[in-house]
Write a protein that holds these residues in place. Structure first.
Motif, PDB file in Angstrom:
ATOM      1  N   LEU A   1       0.812  -1.220   0.000  1.00  0.00           N
ATOM      2  CA  LEU A   1       0.000   0.000   0.000  1.00  0.00           C
ATOM      3  C   LEU A   1       0.842   1.265   0.000  1.00  0.00           C
ATOM      4  O   LEU A   1       0.419   2.320   0.470  1.00  0.00           O
ATOM      5  CB  LEU A   1      -0.938  -0.012   1.211  1.00  0.00           C
ATOM      6  CG  LEU A   1      -1.972  -1.146   1.224  1.00  0.00           C
ATOM      7  CD1 LEU A   1      -2.683  -1.218   2.557  1.00  0.00           C
ATOM      8  CD2 LEU A   1      -2.970  -0.970   0.095  1.00  0.00           C
ATOM      9  N   LYS A   2       2.039   1.195  -0.572  1.00  0.00           N
ATOM     10  CA  LYS A   2       2.904   2.370  -0.651  1.00  0.00           C
ATOM     11  C   LYS A   2       2.335   3.445  -1.572  1.00  0.00           C
ATOM     12  O   LYS A   2       2.600   4.627  -1.394  1.00  0.00           O
ATOM     13  CB  LYS A   2       4.293   1.965  -1.136  1.00  0.00           C
ATOM     14  CG  LYS A   2       5.157   1.287  -0.077  1.00  0.00           C
ATOM     15  CD  LYS A   2       6.522   0.944  -0.633  1.00  0.00           C
ATOM     16  CE  LYS A   2       7.416   0.317   0.433  1.00  0.00           C
ATOM     17  NZ  LYS A   2       8.753  -0.064  -0.112  1.00  0.00           N
ATOM     18  N   GLY A   3       1.585   3.019  -2.606  1.00  0.00           N
ATOM     19  CA  GLY A   3       1.054   3.962  -3.570  1.00  0.00           C
ATOM     20  C   GLY A   3      -0.208   4.648  -3.085  1.00  0.00           C
ATOM     21  O   GLY A   3      -0.635   4.477  -1.934  1.00  0.00           O
ATOM     22  N   PRO A   4      -0.867   5.392  -3.982  1.00  0.00           N
ATOM     23  CA  PRO A   4      -2.048   6.160  -3.573  1.00  0.00           C
ATOM     24  C   PRO A   4      -3.336   5.346  -3.511  1.00  0.00           C
ATOM     25  O   PRO A   4      -4.345   5.825  -3.001  1.00  0.00           O
ATOM     26  CB  PRO A   4      -2.141   7.232  -4.669  1.00  0.00           C
ATOM     27  CG  PRO A   4      -1.555   6.558  -5.885  1.00  0.00           C
ATOM     28  CD  PRO A   4      -0.455   5.680  -5.373  1.00  0.00           C
ATOM     29  N   HIS A   5      -3.319   4.140  -4.050  1.00  0.00           N
ATOM     30  CA  HIS A   5      -4.549   3.352  -4.153  1.00  0.00           C
ATOM     31  C   HIS A   5      -4.887   2.696  -2.819  1.00  0.00           C
ATOM     32  O   HIS A   5      -4.015   2.253  -2.076  1.00  0.00           O
ATOM     33  CB  HIS A   5      -4.402   2.281  -5.229  1.00  0.00           C
ATOM     34  CG  HIS A   5      -4.023   2.839  -6.569  1.00  0.00           C
ATOM     35  ND1 HIS A   5      -4.917   3.445  -7.410  1.00  0.00           N
ATOM     36  CD2 HIS A   5      -2.810   2.894  -7.203  1.00  0.00           C
ATOM     37  CE1 HIS A   5      -4.297   3.843  -8.503  1.00  0.00           C
ATOM     38  NE2 HIS A   5      -3.019   3.512  -8.412  1.00  0.00           N
ATOM     39  N   ARG A   6      -6.187   2.609  -2.523  1.00  0.00           N
ATOM     40  CA  ARG A   6      -6.663   2.026  -1.282  1.00  0.00           C
ATOM     41  C   ARG A   6      -7.706   0.954  -1.579  1.00  0.00           C
ATOM     42  O   ARG A   6      -8.532   1.121  -2.489  1.00  0.00           O
ATOM     43  CB  ARG A   6      -7.262   3.111  -0.379  1.00  0.00           C
ATOM     44  CG  ARG A   6      -6.213   4.102   0.123  1.00  0.00           C
ATOM     45  CD  ARG A   6      -5.220   3.385   1.047  1.00  0.00           C
ATOM     46  NE  ARG A   6      -4.131   4.240   1.510  1.00  0.00           N
ATOM     47  CZ  ARG A   6      -2.909   4.249   0.988  1.00  0.00           C
ATOM     48  NH1 ARG A   6      -2.628   3.469  -0.052  1.00  0.00           N
ATOM     49  NH2 ARG A   6      -1.964   5.004   1.485  1.00  0.00           N
ATOM     50  N   PRO A   7      -7.694  -0.140  -0.826  1.00  0.00           N
ATOM     51  CA  PRO A   7      -8.606  -1.249  -1.124  1.00  0.00           C
ATOM     52  C   PRO A   7     -10.040  -0.978  -0.699  1.00  0.00           C
ATOM     53  O   PRO A   7     -10.282  -0.318   0.310  1.00  0.00           O
ATOM     54  CB  PRO A   7      -8.015  -2.409  -0.326  1.00  0.00           C
ATOM     55  CG  PRO A   7      -7.309  -1.751   0.817  1.00  0.00           C
ATOM     56  CD  PRO A   7      -6.780  -0.450   0.284  1.00  0.00           C
ATOM     57  N   ARG A   8     -10.972  -1.527  -1.465  1.00  0.00           N
ATOM     58  CA  ARG A   8     -12.388  -1.491  -1.094  1.00  0.00           C
ATOM     59  C   ARG A   8     -12.743  -2.611  -0.132  1.00  0.00           C
ATOM     60  O   ARG A   8     -13.802  -2.604   0.479  1.00  0.00           O
ATOM     61  CB  ARG A   8     -13.259  -1.623  -2.342  1.00  0.00           C
ATOM     62  CG  ARG A   8     -13.374  -0.367  -3.174  1.00  0.00           C
ATOM     63  CD  ARG A   8     -14.644  -0.408  -3.997  1.00  0.00           C
ATOM     64  NE  ARG A   8     -15.826  -0.479  -3.142  1.00  0.00           N
ATOM     65  CZ  ARG A   8     -16.970  -1.061  -3.487  1.00  0.00           C
ATOM     66  NH1 ARG A   8     -17.076  -1.674  -4.651  1.00  0.00           N
ATOM     67  NH2 ARG A   8     -18.005  -1.066  -2.670  1.00  0.00           N
ATOM     68  N   GLY A   9     -11.883  -3.616  -0.026  1.00  0.00           N
ATOM     69  CA  GLY A   9     -12.113  -4.738   0.870  1.00  0.00           C
ATOM     70  C   GLY A   9     -10.903  -5.635   0.889  1.00  0.00           C
ATOM     71  O   GLY A   9     -10.008  -5.523   0.042  1.00  0.00           O
ATOM     72  N   LEU A  10     -10.854  -6.556   1.853  1.00  0.00           N
ATOM     73  CA  LEU A  10      -9.742  -7.486   1.941  1.00  0.00           C
ATOM     74  C   LEU A  10     -10.221  -8.826   2.476  1.00  0.00           C
ATOM     75  O   LEU A  10     -11.258  -8.928   3.132  1.00  0.00           O
ATOM     76  CB  LEU A  10      -8.621  -6.931   2.819  1.00  0.00           C
ATOM     77  CG  LEU A  10      -8.832  -6.834   4.332  1.00  0.00           C
ATOM     78  CD1 LEU A  10      -8.405  -8.127   5.048  1.00  0.00           C
ATOM     79  CD2 LEU A  10      -8.065  -5.671   4.914  1.00  0.00           C
ATOM     80  N   ALA A  11      -9.446  -9.861   2.175  1.00  0.00           N
ATOM     81  CA  ALA A  11      -9.682 -11.200   2.716  1.00  0.00           C
ATOM     82  C   ALA A  11      -8.338 -11.854   2.979  1.00  0.00           C
ATOM     83  O   ALA A  11      -7.322 -11.490   2.372  1.00  0.00           O
ATOM     84  CB  ALA A  11     -10.515 -12.041   1.744  1.00  0.00           C
TER      85      ALA A  11
END
Length: 503
Positions: A65-75
Motif C-alpha cells: 500500500l505504498k502507492g495512492p490506491h486504497r482497497p475497497r475490501g480485503l480477505a
C-alpha cells in the motif's frame, strides 16, 4: 459490473512468508509486499509463533500500500489445518501447530473412533492435543447451549485457525471462522453444522470451537489501531477467507465444474470444481464449499517443491532445471515426500520418501525429484478419476513452482494434458477476488475470470509423455508392493496410461 479501477487486497499466510497483493477488478497489480516466516521442524513436529504472522501482515501490507490506491475490501487465507489456542479475547495461548504437524495421531484415531473422518494432520486432532497439553482439566459434563447435548464444561480457551488470529487483530473483535478452514476441524459442510454428538463423545469443552460462516461473508472493518500498524485504511471491510489451496484455486479461475487447479508450492494441492461432492470412503479426498454452495473437491499431498530446498539448499533452480533436461527420464524414480506419511493420493501414515535406482549426479537427482512430483501429481488425477470426479475442464498450474517454465512443461508432458499458467500464481490474488465478491462485485466465478490473466498454455508432447510411461508404471507398482497404494487404484492408473487423461 464493478469499476475496474477499484482495488482489493488479498493476504496470504503461507508456510515461508506472508504475502499481500493489491489488485484491481481487471487483474492489474497495483502493489505487492511480502515478509518471511520461520518455523520449528523436528520429526513430526512443525510449529510457528503466531505473533510472527501479525508482524508479517504489517510488513507486507505496508509494502503493498505504498502507492495512492486504497482497497475497497480485503480477505485473508491461511494454511489448511493450522490451529492454535487463544483466550476469549483472541490472544494466543499456545504455539501454532502447522498444517503438516503430525504429533496428534493418537487423537486422530480417537476422532475416527467417534465416527469422524479425519486425517492425522487435520485440525480436529490437533485441537484435542492442544487442550490436553495447554488446558488439562477433569471433564465434568453440563448442559450445553446446544439442545439435547452434554459437552464438557466451558473453557476459557478458544480454537483459532490461522486467519482468525489476523482478522481479530485487524478488526479488534474475535470473528466467526470460515467454513473452508473449519472443514479440517470436523465441520460438516453438507449439514452446515458442527457434529456436536461426536465432539461431545471426544470430550471437547463447550465454547472451544468458533461459529462458522460462508467464505465471503463480511466480518467487520479495519480498526484505527490496525490501520496505523498496516497502512490499510480504517473501516476497510474484512470478509471471510478460505484456505490457501482454495485461494490458489480462485487465483486460477478454476471454479466451473470439471476445472482443476494444481497448486505446487512447498507441497502439492489439487482443487477442482463440481456440482456435487466427490465422495471418497477413505477420506483422502475432501470437499470444500464455494460461497455459492457448489463444491470444491480436492486433496493435499506430502510431495512438493520443498524437497528441492531440502536436498539442494540454495541452488539456483533455473540452472538446475537446464542441467536436469539432459536426464529424461532420470536414472532413478522418486516419490519425493517432504516428511513421513502421505495423505493424497493415498493414505499411508508410515510412507516415506523413496528413490528407486541410482542417479548419476546432482543434476540427475534434481531431474528425479521434478519427475517424481509430476508422477505423484498424475497419480492424484488418476485417483480422482477412479472416484468419478469430473476432469473434463481446464487444468491450471499455480503456486511458487509454476515460475519454472521447464517444470511446467515437464508436468504437462507427464500428465498428458494441456495446462494453463496465469500471470499471477499467488493465493493472495484469490483472496483479492474473494474480497471483491464479498463487497458486492458479483458472483465469484465471474469476478475471478475478470481478474485472472492466463498468459501461457502448455501443450503436452506425446513423445515425451511416452518416454515417462515406464517409470510412472514402475512407481505405481512399487507403491502397491509397499502396501501404500490400494491395488484397485493401481490397476486404474495403469489402465489410464493408454487412455485420454482429460475425460
Amino acid at each position: 459490473m464493478p469499476d475496474e479501477r477499484e482495488a482489493y487486497l488479498g493476504i496470504d499466510l503461507g508456510t515461508q512468508s506472508v504475502r499481500a497483493l493489491l489488485v484491481t477488478a481487471d487483474g492489474t497489480v497495483l502493489g505487492r509486499g511480502s515478509a518471511p516466516l520461520t518455523g520449528r521442524r523436528e520429526g513430526n513436529r512443525h510449529e510457528q509463533d503466531p505473533g510472527d504472522w501479525w508482524d508479517g501482515v504489517c510488513t507486507a501490507s505496508r509494502q503493498a500500500l505504498k502507492g495512492p490506491h486504497r482497497p475497497r475490501g480485503l480477505a485473508v487465507c491461511g494454511t489448511s489445518g493450522t490451529v492454535l489456542l487463544t483466550d476469549t479475547a483472541g490472544h494466543p495461548r499456545s504455539p501454532a501447530l502447522m498444517y503438516d504437524d503430525g504429533r496428534a495421531a493418537d487423537e486422530a484415531a480417537q476422532a475416527r473412533g467417534a465416527g469422524l473422518r479425519v486425517q492425522n494432520t487435520w485440525a480436529l486432532p490437533k485441537a484435542l492435543w492442544l487442550m490436553a497439553k495447554y488446558a488439562p482439566t477433569r471433564h465434568h459434563t453440563h448442559h450445553s447451549h446446544h439442545p439435547h447435548l452434554h459437552l464438557a464444561r466451558p473453557t476459557p480457551f478458544r480454537l483459532a485457525h490461522q486467519p482468525d488470529l489476523i482478522v481479530t487483530r485487524l478488526t479488534g473483535e474475535v470473528p466467526p471462522t470460515d467454513s473452508s478452514h473449519a472443514l479440517k476441524t470436523g465441520y460438516d459442510l453438507e449439514q452446515d453444522t458442527w457434529p456436536y454428538e461426536s465432539l461431545a463423545e471426544l470430550g471437547l469443552p463447550d465454547g472451544l470451537l468458533p461459529d462458522v460462516v460462508r467464505p465471503g461473508t463480511p466480518l467487520g472493518e479495519v480498526s484505527p489501531e490496525a490501520a496505523e500498524a498496516t497502512r490499510i485504511p480504517a473501516r476497510t471491510p474484512v470478509v471471510a477467507g478460505m484456505t490457501d489451496g482454495c485461494a490458489a484455486q480462485i487465483a486460477s479461475a478454476a471454479l466451473r465444474p470439471g476445472s482443476w487447479n494444481s497448486v505446487l508450492g512447498t507441497t502439492l494441492v489439487l482443487k477442482g470444481a463440481a456440482t456435487t461432492p466427490v465422495h471418497d470412503p477413505t477420506g483422502v479426498v475432501y470437499n470444500h464449499r464455494a460461497p455459492d454452495g457448489s463444491w470444491l473437491p480436492g486433496g493435499a499431498s506430502g510431495v512438493g517443491a520443498g524437497v528441492l530446498t531440502a536436498a539442494f539448499g540454495s541452488a539456483d533452480p533455473t540452472t538446475m532445471d537446464a542441467r536436469a533436461a539432459s536426464y529424461e527420464p532420470s536414472g532413478a524414480v522418486a516419490y519425493p515426500l517432504l516428511s513421513r506419511g502421505e495423505r493424497f493420493p493415498f493414505n499411508a501414515p508410515t510412507a516415506s520418501a523413496l528413490l528407486l535406482g541410482e542417479t548419476a549426479n546432482d543434476a540427475d537427482l534434481w531431474a528425479a525429484l521434478l519427475q517424481g512430483v509430476a508422477f505423484a501429481e498424475r497419480l492424484c488425477l488418476d485417483y480422482l478419476h477412479h472416484l468419478g470426479a469430473p476432469l473434463d475442464g481446464p487444468l491450471t498450474f499455480t503456486g511458487g513452482a509454476a515460475r519454472s517454465e521447464y517444470w511446467n512443461q515437464l508436468r504437462a508432458d507427464i500428465l498428458a494434458r494441456e495446462a494453463r499458467v496465469p500471470e499471477q500464481t499467488d493465493p493472495a490474488l484469490g483472496m483479492a477476488a474473494l474480497a471483491a465478491h464479498g463487497t458486492g462485485a458479483g458472483p465469484l466465478p465471474e469476478v475471478a475470470e475478470r481478474m485472472v490473466r492466463i498468459t501461457t498454455t502448455l501443450t503436452p508432447d506425446p513423445h515425451r509423455t511416452a518416454r515417462f510411461a515406464e517409470p510412472y508404471a514402475r512407481l505405481i507398482d512399487e507403491l502397491t508392493t509397499r502396501g501404500w497404494l490400494p491395488p484397485p487404484v493401481a490397476t486404474h492408473a495403469h489402465a489410464r496410461l493408454s487412455r485420454d487423461t482429460t475425460t
